[in-house]
Design a protein around this motif. Structure first.
Motif, PDB file in Angstrom:
ATOM      1  N   LEU A   6       0.833  -1.212   0.000  1.00 57.71           N
ATOM      2  CA  LEU A   6       0.000   0.000   0.000  1.00 57.71           C
ATOM      3  C   LEU A   6       0.864   1.256   0.000  1.00 57.71           C
ATOM      4  O   LEU A   6       0.630   2.191  -0.783  1.00 57.71           O
ATOM      5  N   VAL A   7       1.881   1.270   0.854  1.00 56.35           N
ATOM      6  CA  VAL A   7       2.756   2.450   0.930  1.00 56.35           C
ATOM      7  C   VAL A   7       3.452   2.666  -0.416  1.00 56.35           C
ATOM      8  O   VAL A   7       3.548   3.802  -0.918  1.00 56.35           O
ATOM      9  N   ALA A   8       3.902   1.579  -0.993  1.00 55.46           N
ATOM     10  CA  ALA A   8       4.561   1.702  -2.296  1.00 55.46           C
ATOM     11  C   ALA A   8       3.583   2.227  -3.343  1.00 55.46           C
ATOM     12  O   ALA A   8       3.939   3.093  -4.168  1.00 55.46           O
ATOM     13  N   ASP A   9       2.371   1.737  -3.276  1.00 59.26           N
ATOM     14  CA  ASP A   9       1.348   2.178  -4.235  1.00 59.26           C
ATOM     15  C   ASP A   9       1.060   3.672  -4.061  1.00 59.26           C
ATOM     16  O   ASP A   9       0.993   4.426  -5.044  1.00 59.26           O
ATOM     17  N   VAL A  10       0.905   4.084  -2.800  1.00 55.92           N
ATOM     18  CA  VAL A  10       0.610   5.498  -2.526  1.00 55.92           C
ATOM     19  C   VAL A  10       1.777   6.376  -2.982  1.00 55.92           C
ATOM     20  O   VAL A  10       1.595   7.430  -3.597  1.00 55.92           O
ATOM     21  N   THR A  11       2.978   5.916  -2.687  1.00 56.64           N
ATOM     22  CA  THR A  11       4.159   6.700  -3.068  1.00 56.64           C
ATOM     23  C   THR A  11       4.193   6.896  -4.583  1.00 56.64           C
ATOM     24  O   THR A  11       4.457   8.007  -5.072  1.00 56.64           O
ATOM     25  N   ALA A  12       3.909   5.812  -5.292  1.00 56.71           N
ATOM     26  CA  ALA A  12       3.919   5.920  -6.754  1.00 56.71           C
ATOM     27  C   ALA A  12       2.847   6.885  -7.235  1.00 56.71           C
ATOM     28  O   ALA A  12       3.053   7.626  -8.201  1.00 56.71           O
ATOM     29  N   ARG A  13       1.736   6.883  -6.564  1.00 54.44           N
ATOM     30  CA  ARG A  13       0.630   7.730  -7.015  1.00 54.44           C
ATOM     31  C   ARG A  13       0.853   9.198  -6.683  1.00 54.44           C
ATOM     32  O   ARG A  13       0.439  10.072  -7.446  1.00 54.44           O
ATOM     33  N   ILE A  14       1.490   9.475  -5.548  1.00 60.57           N
ATOM     34  CA  ILE A  14       1.599  10.891  -5.152  1.00 60.57           C
ATOM     35  C   ILE A  14       2.894  11.530  -5.609  1.00 60.57           C
ATOM     36  O   ILE A  14       3.072  12.744  -5.491  1.00 60.57           O
ATOM     37  N   THR A  15       3.836  10.714  -6.112  1.00 58.92           N
ATOM     38  CA  THR A  15       5.078  11.306  -6.608  1.00 58.92           C
ATOM     39  C   THR A  15       4.744  12.200  -7.802  1.00 58.92           C
ATOM     40  O   THR A  15       4.070  11.789  -8.738  1.00 58.92           O
ATOM     41  N   GLY A  16       5.208  13.393  -7.712  1.00 60.48           N
ATOM     42  CA  GLY A  16       4.947  14.330  -8.797  1.00 60.48           C
ATOM     43  C   GLY A  16       3.697  15.152  -8.589  1.00 60.48           C
ATOM     44  O   GLY A  16       3.461  16.119  -9.317  1.00 60.48           O
ATOM     45  N   LEU A  17       2.909  14.782  -7.587  1.00 61.14           N
ATOM     46  CA  LEU A  17       1.710  15.604  -7.323  1.00 61.14           C
ATOM     47  C   LEU A  17       2.123  16.851  -6.546  1.00 61.14           C
ATOM     48  O   LEU A  17       3.018  16.793  -5.692  1.00 61.14           O
ATOM     49  N   ASP A  18       1.466  17.926  -6.841  1.00 65.37           N
ATOM     50  CA  ASP A  18       1.758  19.168  -6.130  1.00 65.37           C
ATOM     51  C   ASP A  18       0.726  19.350  -5.026  1.00 65.37           C
ATOM     52  O   ASP A  18      -0.474  19.414  -5.293  1.00 65.37           O
ATOM     53  N   GLY A  19       1.206  19.381  -3.813  1.00 66.47           N
ATOM     54  CA  GLY A  19       0.304  19.494  -2.674  1.00 66.47           C
ATOM     55  C   GLY A  19      -0.207  20.896  -2.445  1.00 66.47           C
ATOM     56  O   GLY A  19      -1.060  21.105  -1.589  1.00 66.47           O
TER      57      GLY A  19
END
Lengths: 337, 479
Positions: free
Chosen positions: B114-127
């Motif tokens: 799950l953590v790996a999945d979340v990391t992949a999804r949020i990398t590059g997102l601008d908070g």
């Protein structure tokens, strides 16, 4: 095999089994999904619908897609508990000595279809209870474990109530889901006619074995759930109880008994299977919403007013979800705290 | 854990966004309340001086700053931030779950996935910019105090009242009559005696008590007794207020017909006396233990009273005859009936007008024979329910025995409209003299409740439930 592969295997197996069932069954996408969710969550499923909608066919097709033993019992008023569980019979060995031997009944199968379960007497219905909940049956003081996985799929007819014995609340509560099978749409009906009036019928392949199902059941239970999602599940169940402060007005007016804690377990387990079937590693609020109606509709007992007014339990659950979500969102709103 | 840095960075960005939005939200709120407070120096511009607008603006700024600081300092947990991030990026609770489970010792291998999945999804997102701005309700009202501030700042200062307030108490009035009207005018007026000092209430009552005994002191319509037991007695007489705004006492005096006749002693009425004698006669005895002679004496006394205009002579005669025949029960029955009539007559005499309720006339008009005479003894709603009748018996008069043909009885029913609608069921025949009425709504509610309980308790087929419900609904419509 790593967990990632196991998850991918589960996603493939779930989709594959569903595709096999859909070779025969037209439409009912949601019903099939929920039956599979029940299978992998380790619960039992009750299907309710008028005759001729394909409930029995759905279950038989599912059994054909699994490499399981399958038995079907047509429930009738004169069916006795021993007809389901089995009985001790006297056997004579080669030396002429007689002894009792337990002859297993049709309950000793991986998948058991209890057709028109509400036509049997309460005594016979209660013979299901121990098997459904405990996974074993007791005859003459001896316990006999049922094969694992053990999956009961029961059907019942909401009309023709004369001569039937409605399932008691205690027995209803042991079903993980209660699914409503409704009439098919026009296109679906056309497709049903095409499929069932041909000379060649679709062939269903076995795509899963018993041990695989057991492994997937273990995997499902490992899916994590966030605290706020778990709290929402509890809030939903609490809001079905008339005395709860968060219960909507319709619940206060029309509900005699709300859901038991088993309802919350069904919500979370069902949510976990749905999440994993979609390739997700966590339970979301949307998963709870998706399984709320099948998990709760048979656990909410209406009072006299509710019965007389013809209150639809699904509609009531919709209001419960809105209320619980509202309460949860108020807690979530970070600006106003 | 790998990926937690990315997760924490996202959480940090979203946290900063939330804090910023909170500061804006509470800052605007603070500015509104600051503007409200800022009106005060402008209102007293004359006293505050030329720095009033600056003070007002300062208060607005102070409110905004305090609000923003409060919003920024509000507690914000990482779980809340994670949920906001989930909603903002439609991550279906992945961030919140990963954040919660990443640090748990009982985490499963799926949590790592799950953590790996979340990391992949949020990398590059601008908070940044993910938290939408929320405007406080006070923002809509903010122009009002601001406008008032501008108006007050431009307008001349409001003059404050100065000097002492006028003395309202006549005792403190230092101006002498000569000063007000001139010496000549005051000389022409006759000099009055010096005002008597006010006396306490006890003193007043004592004086009145003395006067009652004096000849001519107490006469019919002496209204002083009227106020003695009221709250007005404790009040100081103020005749100025009497004349200016009309005193409660004046209004009472205007309604002469409502004043009770205080001369009459209601505690020693004929009925009371006879009732007490009857009570003494019984004295806990059973009817068969009563002395026939004493009963006869009482009946004869009642007969004497009846000759003076009472309508219970017939009953008493019947009672005496029954006593002669040795039927004590019938004699007692006749006596009770006569007592009821006596009481009814006294009640009619007490109100002085002989008014009867509309329903009583209706009853009389229905032509139910003997029933009308008996019903005249009861007014609206009385005598029909336990404890509400005028009979000395708390449960009301006993139903008379039907001595005639047993079939000479029946039940009629009719709906009754009025302030409280109902349904009357009355006996016909001999029993009609003792009408039996049940509140339809009360009975219906009881039966409906019983039906609902039975439905909930018993296994009743659903079709039958609907029929029963419809039946009760149809009854309810007749209400």
């Amino acid at each position: 095999m790593g967990h990632g592969d196991r998850v991918q295997e589960f996603v493939g197996a779930f989709g594959g089994l569903k595709a096999e069932v859909q070779k025969v069954i037209v439409g009912y996408d949601e019903v099939i999904t929920h039956v599979l969710v029940g299978l992998f969550a380790g619960g039992h499923v009750l299907l309710e619908g008028v005759p001729g909608l394909g409930k029995t066919l759905l279950i038989k097709t599912l059994a054909a897609g699994l490499d399981f033993s399958f038995s079907r019992i047509q429930f009738t008023p004169d069916l006795m508990p021993a007809d389901i569980i089995g009985t001790n019979i006297i056997l004579e060995d080669a030396e002429g000595r007689k002894h009792f031997q337990f002859q297993k009944g049709p309950i000793f199968a991986h998948i058991r279809l209890a057709d028109e379960v509400n036509r049997a007497t309460p005594k016979t219905q209660s013979a299901l209870l121990e098997g459904m909940q405990e996974g074993n049956v007791t005859v003459s003081g001896a316990s006999h474990p049922l094969p694992s996985p053990f999956f009961v799929l029961a059907t019942q007819n909401p009309i023709e109530m004369e001569g039937t014995y409605p399932l008691p609340e205690a027995q209803l509560d042991r079903f993980l889901f209660k699914l409503r099978v409704t009439y098919p749409a026009l296109e679906e009906l056309n497709e049903i006619i095409d499929r069932t009036t041909r000379t060649r019928e679709a062939e269903v392949w076995r795509v899963m074995t018993g041990p695989e199902v057991l492994r997937f059941r273990e995997l499902v239970r490992e899916v994590p759930i966030a605290a706020h999602v778990r709290e929402l599940a509890s809030l939903i169940v609490m809001a079905t109880q008339a005395q709860c402060e968060h219960a909507p007005e319709v619940v206060r007016r029309f509900v005699r008994y709300g859901s038991s804690p088993r309802g919350a377990q069904a919500l979370v387990l069902g949510g976990k299977v749905r999440a994993l079937a979609e390739g997700r590693y966590n339970v979301s609020v949307e998963d709870l919403h998706a399984v709320a109606r099948p998990a709760l509709r048979h656990r909410i007992i209406l009072n006299f007013d509710g019965e007389a007014e013809g209150v639809d339990v699904d509609h009531l659950i919709g209001q419960v979800l809105e209320q619980a979500e509202g309460v949860s969102r108020r807690g979530k709103e970070v600006f106003l705290r | 854990m790998a990926g937690s840095d990315v997760l924490e960075r996202l959480i940090g960005q979203v946290r900063w966004q939330i804090k910023k939005r909170r500061a804006e939200f509470y800052g605007l709120r603070g500015a509104f309340y600051g503007a409200i407070v800022g009106l005060v120096p402008l209102l007293f511009k004359g006293a505050v001086g030329h720095i009033a607008p600056i003070v007002s603006l300062g208060l607005v700024g102070l409110g905004a700053a305090a609000g923003a600081l409060h919003g920024f300092a509000l507690r914000l947990s990482a779980e809340d931030v994670a949920r906001v991030a989930d909603r903002a990026f439609a991550l279906r609770d992945r961030v919140a779950t990963a954040l919660e489970w990443a640090s748990r010792p009982d985490r499963t291998p799926l949590v790592d996935l799950l953590v790996a999945d979340v990391t992949a999804r949020i990398t590059g997102l601008d908070g940044r910019g993910v938290v939408s701005r929320i405007w406080p309700r006070e923002l809509k009202l903010l122009p009002v105090p601001v406008f008032l501030m501008v108006v007050l700042a431009l307008a001349p200062s409001i003059p404050l009242p100065t000097g002492r307030l006028p003395a309202l108490s006549p005792l403190q009035d230092s101006e002498s009559p000569e000063e007000r009207a001139g010496k000549v005018l005051t000389d022409e007026r006759p000099k009055t005696d010096k005002r008597q000092p006010l006396q306490h209430v006890e003193t007043l009552e004592r004086t009145l008590a003395v006067r009652q005994g004096s000849p001519g002191g107490s006469h019919p319509g002496d209204l002083s007794a009227l106020f003695r037991d009221t709250a007005l007695a404790a009040q100081r007489p103020d005749f100025n207020s009497f004349l200016k705004k009309g005193d409660e006492r004046l209004r009472m005096l205007e309604q002469v017909d409502r004043l009770p006749d205080l001369k009459r002693d209601f505690t020693q009425s004929q009925y009371k006396l006879l009732f007490q004698k009857r009570k003494a006669l019984f004295g806990g005895l059973r009817p068969d233990q009563l002395s026939p002679q004493k009963l006869r004496d009482l009946l004869e006394e009642m007969e004497r009273m009846g000759r003076k205009g009472g309508n219970w002579g017939g009953d008493i005669g019947e009672g005496l005859e029954a006593l002669d025949a040795g039927q004590t029960d019938r004699a007692l029955e006749a006596m009770e009936k006569a007592l009821s009539r006596m009481r009814a007559m006294e009640e009619r005499g007490r109100d002085g007008r002989g008014l009867r309720g509309g329903r009583e006339e209706d009853r009389g008009g229905r032509g139910r024979g003997g029933g009308g005479e008996m019903e005249a003894d009861f007014s609206e709603g009385e005598g029909l329910l336990p404890g509400k009748g005028r009979s000395p018996n708390p449960k009301g008069d006993a139903t008379e025995r039907l001595r005639a043909i047993p079939y000479d009885a029946g039940v009629e029913g009719e709906s009754r409209s009025g302030r409280k609608e109902g349904y009357d069921t009355n006996l016909l025949g001999k029993g009609a003299s003792v009408p039996s009425r049940l509140q339809y709504l009360g009975v219906f509610g009881q039966y409906r409740k019983m039906m609902e309980e039975a439905m909930a308790r018993e296994q009743v087929p659903r079709d039958y439930q609907a029929q029963v419900k419809e039946y009760f609904d149809s009854l309810e419509e007749r209400k």
